[in-house]
Design a protein around this motif. Sequence first.
Motif, PDB file in Angstrom:
ATOM      1  N   GLU A  44       0.829  -1.191   0.000  1.00 29.91           N
ATOM      2  CA  GLU A  44       0.000   0.000   0.000  1.00 29.91           C
ATOM      3  C   GLU A  44       0.871   1.252   0.000  1.00 29.91           C
ATOM      4  OE1 GLU A  44      -3.947  -1.710   2.359  1.00 29.91           O
ATOM      5  OE2 GLU A  44      -2.776  -0.060   3.187  1.00 29.91           O
ATOM      6  N   ARG A  45       0.280   2.341  -0.481  1.00 31.47           N
ATOM      7  CA  ARG A  45       0.987   3.611  -0.466  1.00 31.47           C
ATOM      8  C   ARG A  45       1.136   4.064   0.986  1.00 31.47           C
ATOM      9  NH1 ARG A  45      -0.539   8.018  -4.955  1.00 31.47           N
ATOM     10  NH2 ARG A  45      -0.250   6.077  -6.130  1.00 31.47           N
ATOM     11  N   GLU A  46       2.349   4.514   1.334  1.00 32.92           N
ATOM     12  CA  GLU A  46       2.692   4.902   2.698  1.00 32.92           C
ATOM     13  C   GLU A  46       3.142   6.356   2.716  1.00 32.92           C
ATOM     14  OE1 GLU A  46       6.116   3.650   6.009  1.00 32.92           O
ATOM     15  OE2 GLU A  46       6.459   3.352   3.880  1.00 32.92           O
ATOM     16  N   LEU A  47       2.518   7.163   3.562  1.00 34.58           N
ATOM     17  CA  LEU A  47       2.962   8.547   3.727  1.00 34.58           C
ATOM     18  C   LEU A  47       4.215   8.537   4.574  1.00 34.58           C
ATOM     19  CD1 LEU A  47       2.117  11.521   3.106  1.00 34.58           C
ATOM     20  CD2 LEU A  47       1.059  11.538   5.368  1.00 34.58           C
ATOM     21  N   VAL A  48       5.321   9.047   4.051  1.00 36.86           N
ATOM     22  CA  VAL A  48       6.592   8.990   4.781  1.00 36.86           C
ATOM     23  C   VAL A  48       6.950  10.302   5.448  1.00 36.86           C
ATOM     24  CG1 VAL A  48       7.541   7.109   3.409  1.00 36.86           C
ATOM     25  CG2 VAL A  48       7.946   9.443   2.694  1.00 36.86           C
ATOM     26  N   ALA A  49       6.485  11.423   4.906  1.00 39.07           N
ATOM     27  CA  ALA A  49       6.819  12.707   5.513  1.00 39.07           C
ATOM     28  C   ALA A  49       5.819  13.755   5.055  1.00 39.07           C
ATOM     29  CB  ALA A  49       8.225  13.134   5.127  1.00 39.07           C
ATOM     30  N   ALA A  50       5.558  14.708   5.937  1.00 33.34           N
ATOM     31  CA  ALA A  50       4.655  15.807   5.614  1.00 33.34           C
ATOM     32  C   ALA A  50       5.144  17.068   6.298  1.00 33.34           C
ATOM     33  CB  ALA A  50       3.231  15.485   6.045  1.00 33.34           C
ATOM     34  N   ILE A  51       4.815  18.205   5.698  1.00 37.51           N
ATOM     35  CA  ILE A  51       5.210  19.489   6.254  1.00 37.51           C
ATOM     36  C   ILE A  51       4.081  20.473   6.035  1.00 37.51           C
ATOM     37  CG2 ILE A  51       6.427  20.120   4.116  1.00 37.51           C
ATOM     38  CD1 ILE A  51       8.445  21.646   5.924  1.00 37.51           C
ATOM     39  N   THR A  52       3.729  21.211   7.074  1.00 40.69           N
ATOM     40  CA  THR A  52       2.669  22.195   6.943  1.00 40.69           C
ATOM     41  C   THR A  52       3.224  23.496   6.377  1.00 40.69           C
ATOM     42  OG1 THR A  52       2.961  23.158   9.139  1.00 40.69           O
ATOM     43  CG2 THR A  52       1.566  21.186   8.975  1.00 40.69           C
ATOM     44  N   SER A  53       2.326  24.393   6.053  1.00 40.88           N
ATOM     45  CA  SER A  53       2.735  25.690   5.516  1.00 40.88           C
ATOM     46  C   SER A  53       3.520  26.495   6.547  1.00 40.88           C
ATOM     47  CB  SER A  53       1.512  26.480   5.049  1.00 40.88           C
ATOM     48  OG  SER A  53       0.565  26.581   6.094  1.00 40.88           O
ATOM     49  N   ARG A  54       3.377  26.133   7.827  1.00 39.14           N
ATOM     50  CA  ARG A  54       4.121  26.814   8.892  1.00 39.14           C
ATOM     51  C   ARG A  54       5.435  26.122   9.211  1.00 39.14           C
ATOM     52  NH1 ARG A  54      -0.219  28.933  13.434  1.00 39.14           N
ATOM     53  NH2 ARG A  54      -1.496  30.172  12.025  1.00 39.14           N
ATOM     54  N   GLY A  55       5.690  24.982   8.552  1.00 42.34           N
ATOM     55  CA  GLY A  55       6.960  24.307   8.737  1.00 42.34           C
ATOM     56  C   GLY A  55       6.946  23.165   9.729  1.00 42.34           C
ATOM     57  N   SER A  56       5.805  22.818  10.261  1.00 37.41           N
ATOM     58  CA  SER A  56       5.714  21.679  11.168  1.00 37.41           C
ATOM     59  C   SER A  56       5.822  20.386  10.365  1.00 37.41           C
ATOM     60  CB  SER A  56       4.391  21.714  11.923  1.00 37.41           C
ATOM     61  OG  SER A  56       4.251  20.575  12.746  1.00 37.41           O
ATOM     62  N   THR A  57       6.661  19.469  10.842  1.00 37.93           N
ATOM     63  CA  THR A  57       6.929  18.240  10.092  1.00 37.93           C
ATOM     64  C   THR A  57       6.478  16.999  10.845  1.00 37.93           C
ATOM     65  OG1 THR A  57       9.162  18.103  10.990  1.00 37.93           O
ATOM     66  CG2 THR A  57       8.906  19.253   8.899  1.00 37.93           C
ATOM     67  N   ASN A  58       6.156  15.968  10.078  1.00 36.08           N
ATOM     68  CA  ASN A  58       5.831  14.642  10.607  1.00 36.08           C
ATOM     69  C   ASN A  58       6.492  13.604   9.729  1.00 36.08           C
ATOM     70  OD1 ASN A  58       3.860  14.947  12.890  1.00 36.08           O
ATOM     71  ND2 ASN A  58       2.794  16.119  11.329  1.00 36.08           N
ATOM     72  N   TYR A  59       6.950  12.526  10.355  1.00 35.39           N
ATOM     73  CA  TYR A  59       7.621  11.470   9.618  1.00 35.39           C
ATOM     74  C   TYR A  59       7.079  10.106  10.025  1.00 35.39           C
ATOM     75  CZ  TYR A  59      11.156  14.995   8.542  1.00 35.39           C
ATOM     76  OH  TYR A  59      11.812  16.132   8.103  1.00 35.39           O
TER      77      TYR A  59
END
Length: 121
Positions: A44-59
Motif C-alpha cells: 500500500e501507499r505509505e505517507l513517509v513525511a509531511a510538512i505544513t505551511s508553517r513548517g511543522s513536520t511529521n515522519y
Amino acid sequence: QVQLVESGGGLVQAGGSLRLSCAASGSIFLFNAMGWARQAPGKERELVAAITSRGSTNYASSAKGRFTISRDNAKNMVYLQMNSLKPEDTAVYYCAVGHQPVGATMRPAYWGQGTQVTVSS
C-alpha cells in the motif's frame, strides 16, 4: 486544481543519498500541507513525511532520522532529502498536497505522477 511534478529519483547504492524535488502549481493556497508518500510493488501507499505551511513536520517511523522534508513556499516547492538509503526504501515516491488537521496525519488531496527510487544492495 493542483499540479505536482516530481524529480530527482534514480538508482543509488545502499547507504547513499538522494534528494527528491516537487514543483507545485495551481490552487496550492487551499491546502495547508505537502508531503511525500511511497509505494513499493505489492504494498500500500505509505505517507513517509509531511510538512505544513508553517513548517511543522511529521515522519513515518521508517523515515525518522534518515529523511528530511522541507519546503520553499515562495517557489511552491517541496523536497525530500533521503540519507542512509536501504534496499527496502525502493519504491515509487509521490508528492502530495492536502490538509493536515491539528494532531492528525496529512490527508492528501492531489498526487504527482511519481518518481522511481531504487536502492541496490
